[in-house]
Write a protein that holds these residues in place. Structure first.
Motif, PDB file in Angstrom:
ATOM      1  N   LEU A  67     -30.005 -33.612 -28.514  1.00  0.00           N
ATOM      2  CA  LEU A  67     -31.438 -33.698 -28.743  1.00  0.00           C
ATOM      3  C   LEU A  67     -32.109 -34.003 -27.415  1.00  0.00           C
ATOM      4  O   LEU A  67     -31.803 -35.014 -26.768  1.00  0.00           O
ATOM      5  CB  LEU A  67     -31.740 -34.813 -29.754  1.00  0.00           C
ATOM      6  CG  LEU A  67     -33.194 -35.255 -29.928  1.00  0.00           C
ATOM      7  CD1 LEU A  67     -34.085 -34.087 -30.326  1.00  0.00           C
ATOM      8  CD2 LEU A  67     -33.295 -36.385 -30.948  1.00  0.00           C
ATOM      9  N   VAL A  68     -33.022 -33.132 -26.985  1.00  0.00           N
ATOM     10  CA  VAL A  68     -33.727 -33.309 -25.724  1.00  0.00           C
ATOM     11  C   VAL A  68     -35.098 -33.926 -25.998  1.00  0.00           C
ATOM     12  O   VAL A  68     -35.864 -33.408 -26.818  1.00  0.00           O
ATOM     13  CB  VAL A  68     -33.890 -31.967 -24.979  1.00  0.00           C
ATOM     14  CG1 VAL A  68     -34.707 -32.152 -23.701  1.00  0.00           C
ATOM     15  CG2 VAL A  68     -32.520 -31.371 -24.666  1.00  0.00           C
ATOM     16  N   VAL A  69     -35.387 -35.023 -25.320  1.00  0.00           N
ATOM     17  CA  VAL A  69     -36.652 -35.738 -25.498  1.00  0.00           C
ATOM     18  C   VAL A  69     -37.465 -35.617 -24.214  1.00  0.00           C
ATOM     19  O   VAL A  69     -37.037 -36.085 -23.154  1.00  0.00           O
ATOM     20  CB  VAL A  69     -36.411 -37.226 -25.817  1.00  0.00           C
ATOM     21  CG1 VAL A  69     -37.746 -37.935 -26.054  1.00  0.00           C
ATOM     22  CG2 VAL A  69     -35.498 -37.385 -27.026  1.00  0.00           C
ATOM     23  N   ARG A  90     -32.169 -23.043 -26.554  1.00  0.00           N
ATOM     24  CA  ARG A  90     -32.140 -23.212 -28.004  1.00  0.00           C
ATOM     25  C   ARG A  90     -31.886 -24.667 -28.416  1.00  0.00           C
ATOM     26  O   ARG A  90     -31.430 -24.940 -29.528  1.00  0.00           O
ATOM     27  CB  ARG A  90     -31.075 -22.303 -28.623  1.00  0.00           C
ATOM     28  CG  ARG A  90     -31.418 -20.814 -28.492  1.00  0.00           C
ATOM     29  CD  ARG A  90     -30.502 -19.960 -29.361  1.00  0.00           C
ATOM     30  NE  ARG A  90     -30.532 -20.385 -30.767  1.00  0.00           N
ATOM     31  CZ  ARG A  90     -31.506 -20.073 -31.618  1.00  0.00           C
ATOM     32  NH1 ARG A  90     -32.545 -19.359 -31.217  1.00  0.00           N
ATOM     33  NH2 ARG A  90     -31.454 -20.493 -32.864  1.00  0.00           N
ATOM     34  N   CYS A  91     -32.190 -25.585 -27.521  1.00  0.00           N
ATOM     35  CA  CYS A  91     -31.924 -26.990 -27.830  1.00  0.00           C
ATOM     36  C   CYS A  91     -32.838 -27.490 -28.940  1.00  0.00           C
ATOM     37  O   CYS A  91     -33.907 -26.929 -29.202  1.00  0.00           O
ATOM     38  CB  CYS A  91     -32.129 -27.844 -26.580  1.00  0.00           C
ATOM     39  SG  CYS A  91     -33.838 -27.924 -26.005  1.00  0.00           S
ATOM     40  N   GLN A 113     -37.707 -20.333 -27.984  1.00  0.00           N
ATOM     41  CA  GLN A 113     -36.458 -20.419 -28.740  1.00  0.00           C
ATOM     42  C   GLN A 113     -36.061 -21.852 -29.070  1.00  0.00           C
ATOM     43  O   GLN A 113     -35.166 -22.075 -29.893  1.00  0.00           O
ATOM     44  CB  GLN A 113     -35.330 -19.746 -27.958  1.00  0.00           C
ATOM     45  CG  GLN A 113     -35.461 -18.237 -27.838  1.00  0.00           C
ATOM     46  CD  GLN A 113     -34.269 -17.642 -27.118  1.00  0.00           C
ATOM     47  OE1 GLN A 113     -34.004 -17.960 -25.948  1.00  0.00           O
ATOM     48  NE2 GLN A 113     -33.531 -16.795 -27.807  1.00  0.00           N
ATOM     49  N   ALA A 114     -36.700 -22.794 -28.443  1.00  0.00           N
ATOM     50  CA  ALA A 114     -36.355 -24.191 -28.708  1.00  0.00           C
ATOM     51  C   ALA A 114     -36.665 -24.545 -30.153  1.00  0.00           C
ATOM     52  O   ALA A 114     -37.642 -24.074 -30.734  1.00  0.00           O
ATOM     53  CB  ALA A 114     -37.132 -25.109 -27.768  1.00  0.00           C
ATOM     54  N   ARG A 115     -35.835 -25.383 -30.712  1.00  0.00           N
ATOM     55  CA  ARG A 115     -36.062 -25.875 -32.086  1.00  0.00           C
ATOM     56  C   ARG A 115     -36.854 -27.174 -31.950  1.00  0.00           C
ATOM     57  O   ARG A 115     -36.292 -28.240 -31.784  1.00  0.00           O
ATOM     58  CB  ARG A 115     -34.717 -26.086 -32.780  1.00  0.00           C
ATOM     59  CG  ARG A 115     -33.935 -24.777 -32.978  1.00  0.00           C
ATOM     60  CD  ARG A 115     -32.496 -25.025 -33.367  1.00  0.00           C
ATOM     61  NE  ARG A 115     -31.752 -25.620 -32.257  1.00  0.00           N
ATOM     62  CZ  ARG A 115     -30.531 -26.165 -32.389  1.00  0.00           C
ATOM     63  NH1 ARG A 115     -29.956 -26.211 -33.577  1.00  0.00           N
ATOM     64  NH2 ARG A 115     -29.921 -26.675 -31.343  1.00  0.00           N
TER      65      ARG A 115
END
Length: 324
Positions: A67-69, A90-91, A113-115
């Motif tokens: 999970l990228v914050v 796609r992170c 494309q990121a979620r």
């Protein structure tokens, strides 16, 4: 149970640093990156896995499906999103930026494309930087984790899970509703604090010497870094203009009443009622509830909870427990 991922934090200031500390406190594997040499050095000195190489941190996030914050100012967002698109397209992505609609739009354009699940913890301080951060910053705070019509609620529950682990309670508002609300209770207060501090300082040494509790309380956030306050308030321009117009109308009415009748009764009593309403909302007993996240109307139920001042206190694989 919602999936528990590793966490990559981009930005190691007050909020980002506190997210990294809170994630580690909760037992997650977490690392971070920042452009600030000073913040990176300070975090590394305390044993945290951090660096200035954003690409490397994001590539690791992609490899580990972390999970990228994003914890950067709105003015730095485009560059960071370009790096996300290149290294972790796609992170699962969230943010802690204090305005939401512009971030939602920029993510859709620059990292499509990121979620993405938008977020914003309602916590802060006048101080900034890694040394101001601490793992308990979010304890007892509310953390908006945005819900839109097409939100993937499994991913939403994962982001909400991080906020809950950090000690916060989750408010599932839409981005637009968030921006309208924080314009009134966060961004407008920053502007009023700036004006109050300016007026006080123009009173000269005597006025500053006499400043006490009301002046200190009213001007506290004016001590925040100006560039951060500008990014926050200017980024929420439309909603803030609405709140500012309302405030100017009330100040104009107060001036008119003072000049014509000498009475500020209406203004002061309305303000007292508002303060009492805020106090009552914070101390009210709440009834428990549960929302089935697999139900067709789950998004509507979550947004309705936020609109009524409720919050989520736990999430699992199929539902969210909350209070109203």
């Amino acid at each position: 149970m919602a999936r528990v991922r590793n966490v990559c934090v981009v930005g190691l200031g007050l909020i980002g640093g506190s997210v990294l500390r809170a994630a580690c406190r909760a037992g997650r594997t977490a690392w971070g990156a920042a452009a600030s040499t000073e913040d990176v050095a300070a975090a590394a000195a305390e044993g945290f896995e951090v660096g200035e190489d954003l690409g490397a941190a994001l590539r690791k996030a992609a490899e580990r499906d972390a999970l990228v914050v994003l914890a950067v100012p709105l003015t730095a967002l485009d560059g960071v999103l370009a790096a996300v698109r290149e290294h972790a397209p796609r992170c699962l992505l969230t943010d802690v930026i204090s305005v939401k609609r512009p971030v939602v739009d920029r993510v859709a354009e620059l990292a499509p494309q990121a979620r993405y699940v938008a977020g914003h913890p309602m916590a802060g301080a006048a101080r900034s930087g890694w040394h101001a951060a601490h793992a308990g910053l979010f304890d007892g705070a509310v953390w908006v984790v945005c819900v839109e019509r097409h939100t993937n609620l499994e991913l939403w529950a994962e982001v909400a899970g991080l906020a809950l682990e950090a000690g916060a309670e989750v408010v599932p508002a839409s981005a637009t509703e968030h921006d309208a609300a924080v314009a009134r209770v966060s961004h407008l207060p920053h502007l009023l604090a700036a004006v109050l501090a300016t007026v006080g300082a123009k009173g000269g040494p005597l006025a500053l010497a006499l400043g006490a509790g009301s002046f200190t309380d009213g001007t506290r956030v004016a001590a925040s870094r100006p560039e951060l306050t500008r990014a926050m308030t200017e980024g929420n321009r439309e909603a803030l203009l609405t709140a500012l117009d309302e405030a100017l109308g009330l100040l104009g009415a107060a001036r008119g009443a003072l000049a014509s009748t000498g009475s500020l009764r209406a203004t002061i009593e309305a303000g007292h009622e508002g303060a009492m309403a805020f106090s009552a909302a914070r101390s009210a007993e709440r009834a428990g509830l549960r929302i089935d996240l697999t139900a067709p109307d789950a998004v509507t139920a979550l947004q309705g909870l936020a609109q009524q001042g409720g919050r989520i206190t736990a999430v699992d694989g199929t539902g969210a427990t909350g209070s109203l």
